[in-house]
Design an enzyme around this catalytic site. Structure first.
Site, PDB file in Angstrom:
ATOM      1  N   CYS A 101       0.825  -1.210   0.000  1.00 33.01           N
ATOM      2  CA  CYS A 101       0.000   0.000   0.000  1.00 33.01           C
ATOM      3  C   CYS A 101       0.864   1.268   0.000  1.00 33.01           C
ATOM      4  O   CYS A 101       1.547   1.537   0.997  1.00 33.01           O
ATOM      5  CB  CYS A 101      -0.899  -0.056   1.242  1.00 33.01           C
ATOM      6  SG  CYS A 101      -1.598   1.502   1.769  1.00 33.01           S
ATOM      7  N   CYS A 158       0.318   3.649   2.923  1.00 35.88           N
ATOM      8  CA  CYS A 158       0.834   3.023   4.151  1.00 35.88           C
ATOM      9  C   CYS A 158       2.329   3.273   4.284  1.00 35.88           C
ATOM     10  O   CYS A 158       2.836   3.554   5.373  1.00 35.88           O
ATOM     11  CB  CYS A 158       0.576   1.517   4.152  1.00 35.88           C
ATOM     12  SG  CYS A 158      -1.168   1.051   4.106  1.00 35.88           S
TER      13      CYS A 158
END
Length: 112
Positions: free
Chosen positions: A37, A40
């Site tokens: 991600c 992230c």
């Protein structure tokens, strides 16, 4: 020469130790993430800085939802990153997506 020990790496919690972790005497922040991600990855160093700055006030941990689907499903984590603040085992507040450090610090201070 000054000895400058490195900080311990942030503890990654699992489905197995999740309940014990959130049932702490002090508030607990968990960054739910995955390795793939992009937001992230942007948020991760900020969460690390938060951990260092708030170490006396809150516990800060990471949980990879690909490796720990039971907890992610239990809390309905379907978008990442999701950051959740627990107090005595209960969800106090959360947010989804990237936020800058100052926003996160303000959010924590409002909720602890």
């Amino acid at each position: 020469m000054i000895d400058n020990p490195k900080k311990e790496p942030m503890e990654k919690i699992t489905d197995g130790n999740f309940e014990k972790t959130i049932n702490s005497d002090k508030p607990v922040l968990i960054d739910f993430y995955t390795e793939w991600c992009p937001p992230c990855k942007l948020l991760s160093p900020i969460i690390e800085e938060i951990r260092e700055e708030f170490e006396d006030k809150i516990g800060v941990f990471k949980m990879n939802i690909d490796e720990n689907p039971v907890t992610a499903n239990k809390f309905g984590i379907d978008r990442i990153p999701t950051v959740v603040l627990f107090n005595q085992g209960k969800v106090k507040s959360d947010f989804v997506g990237y936020r800058d450090k100052e926003d996160i610090k303000e959010w924590i201070n409002l909720n602890i």
